[in-house]
Design a protein around this motif. Structure first.
Motif, PDB file in Angstrom:
ATOM      1  N   LEU A 155       0.851  -1.190   0.000  1.00  0.00           N
ATOM      2  CA  LEU A 155       0.000   0.000   0.000  1.00  0.00           C
ATOM      3  C   LEU A 155       0.890   1.244   0.000  1.00  0.00           C
ATOM      4  N   PRO A 156       0.683   2.160  -0.952  1.00  0.00           N
ATOM      5  CA  PRO A 156       1.405   3.425  -0.835  1.00  0.00           C
ATOM      6  C   PRO A 156       0.639   4.330   0.129  1.00  0.00           C
ATOM      7  N   ASN A 157       1.367   5.015   0.995  1.00  0.00           N
ATOM      8  CA  ASN A 157       0.717   5.947   1.924  1.00  0.00           C
ATOM      9  C   ASN A 157       1.517   7.231   1.989  1.00  0.00           C
ATOM     10  N   PRO A 158       1.004   8.352   1.408  1.00  0.00           N
ATOM     11  CA  PRO A 158      -0.262   8.451   0.697  1.00  0.00           C
ATOM     12  C   PRO A 158      -0.268   7.653  -0.604  1.00  0.00           C
ATOM     13  N   ASN A 159      -1.498   7.326  -1.039  1.00  0.00           N
ATOM     14  CA  ASN A 159      -1.611   6.585  -2.296  1.00  0.00           C
ATOM     15  C   ASN A 159      -1.166   7.490  -3.460  1.00  0.00           C
ATOM     16  N   ALA A 160      -0.690   6.869  -4.530  1.00  0.00           N
ATOM     17  CA  ALA A 160      -0.331   7.610  -5.745  1.00  0.00           C
ATOM     18  C   ALA A 160      -1.181   7.035  -6.878  1.00  0.00           C
ATOM     19  N   PRO A 161      -1.810   7.837  -7.716  1.00  0.00           N
ATOM     20  CA  PRO A 161      -1.650   9.284  -7.827  1.00  0.00           C
ATOM     21  C   PRO A 161      -2.718  10.096  -7.080  1.00  0.00           C
ATOM     22  N   THR A 162      -3.527   9.491  -6.205  1.00  0.00           N
ATOM     23  CA  THR A 162      -4.595  10.266  -5.569  1.00  0.00           C
ATOM     24  C   THR A 162      -4.054  11.243  -4.535  1.00  0.00           C
ATOM     25  N   GLY A 163      -2.920  10.887  -3.884  1.00  0.00           N
ATOM     26  CA  GLY A 163      -2.362  11.752  -2.846  1.00  0.00           C
ATOM     27  C   GLY A 163      -3.108  11.663  -1.524  1.00  0.00           C
ATOM     28  N   ILE A 164      -4.047  10.703  -1.413  1.00  0.00           N
ATOM     29  CA  ILE A 164      -4.843  10.598  -0.178  1.00  0.00           C
ATOM     30  C   ILE A 164      -4.205   9.564   0.756  1.00  0.00           C
ATOM     31  N   ALA A 165      -4.022   9.982   2.024  1.00  0.00           N
ATOM     32  CA  ALA A 165      -3.341   9.106   2.995  1.00  0.00           C
ATOM     33  C   ALA A 165      -4.328   8.473   3.971  1.00  0.00           C
TER      34      ALA A 165
END
Ligand SMILES: Cc1ncc(COP(=O)(O)O)c(C=O)c1O
Length: 200
Positions: A150-160
């Motif tokens: 999991l990316p945190n924040p997610n990419a490309p949304t930028g929401i953490a």
């Protein structure tokens, strides 16, 4: 030349990088470029290191770098892995830790390299849809799986997601690797490093 490629390479779809404008003076925040200029301390450190030692082979364990990073994050140097950018570190993680019989879980909208690495390393994966607000819903990851990234924040949304969500995820999967990709954490998310300290 392509006749020498392996069947695997033939079957891959090349990664298409985002737009790469070349006009001068443009700062690309989407690739983590700094709008504040290069740190004078970085410039000094680089120029101090640029001497006759360049002819020597570097320390393969990057010990000094890992020690400095460990001090900065209050970790043990053995808990730090050094690579050439996140992509190389991710390659090692996918290859070494995320390849299991059960599927690897990650969001349906996320860093597009994840599915490329899965195809490259033959990893079984399942994409978990974001919710209607483009957010990762942690409950959707509380299911049997081989591993999670999991990316945190997610990419490309930028929401953490908050650290408490990451903690829930880890506690619910004590026997699986949960990799948190913090490539953009400095733009505004809580790092999961305190959880590394807690569990070591
Ligand atoms: C979530 C995520 N992780 C890692 C990377 C790769 O970063 P690096 O340029 O450090 O290899 C990116 C690049 O877009 C990314 O979005």
């Amino acid at each position: 030349m392509s006749r020498f490629w392996s069947p695997l390479v033939h079957s891959l779809t090349p990664y298409v990088a985002g737009e790469q404008p070349t006009m001068s003076g443009l700062v690309k925040l989407n690739t983590n470029e700094s709008p504040y200029g290069t740190s004078p301390r970085a410039l000094t450190a680089i120029s101090e290191a640029t001497d006759d030692r360049l002819r020597l082979y570097p320390d393969p364990t990057a010990r000094r770098l890992r020690e400095v990073i460990a001090v900065r994050h209050d970790l043990d140097p053995d808990q730090v892995f050094a690579g050439n950018g996140s992509d190389e570190v991710l390659a090692h993680i996918f290859h070494a830790l995320l390849n299991h019989e059960e599927p690897l879980l990650f969001p349906d909208i996320t860093y597009s390299f994840y599915s490329t690495y899965c195809r490259l390393y033959g990893i079984n994966f399942r994409r978990i849809p974001l919710d209607e607000n483009m957010q990762v819903r942690i409950e959707d990851y509380l299911q049997p799986c081989g591993a999670i990234i999991l990316p945190n924040p997610n990419a490309p949304t930028g929401i953490a997601r908050p650290l408490s969500d990451i903690e829930t995820l880890i506690r619910q999967h004590p026997d699986q690797v949960v990799a948190i990709d913090e490539a953009y954490v400095d733009f505004g998310a809580e790092s999961a490093i305190p959880l590394v300290k807690e569990t070591s």
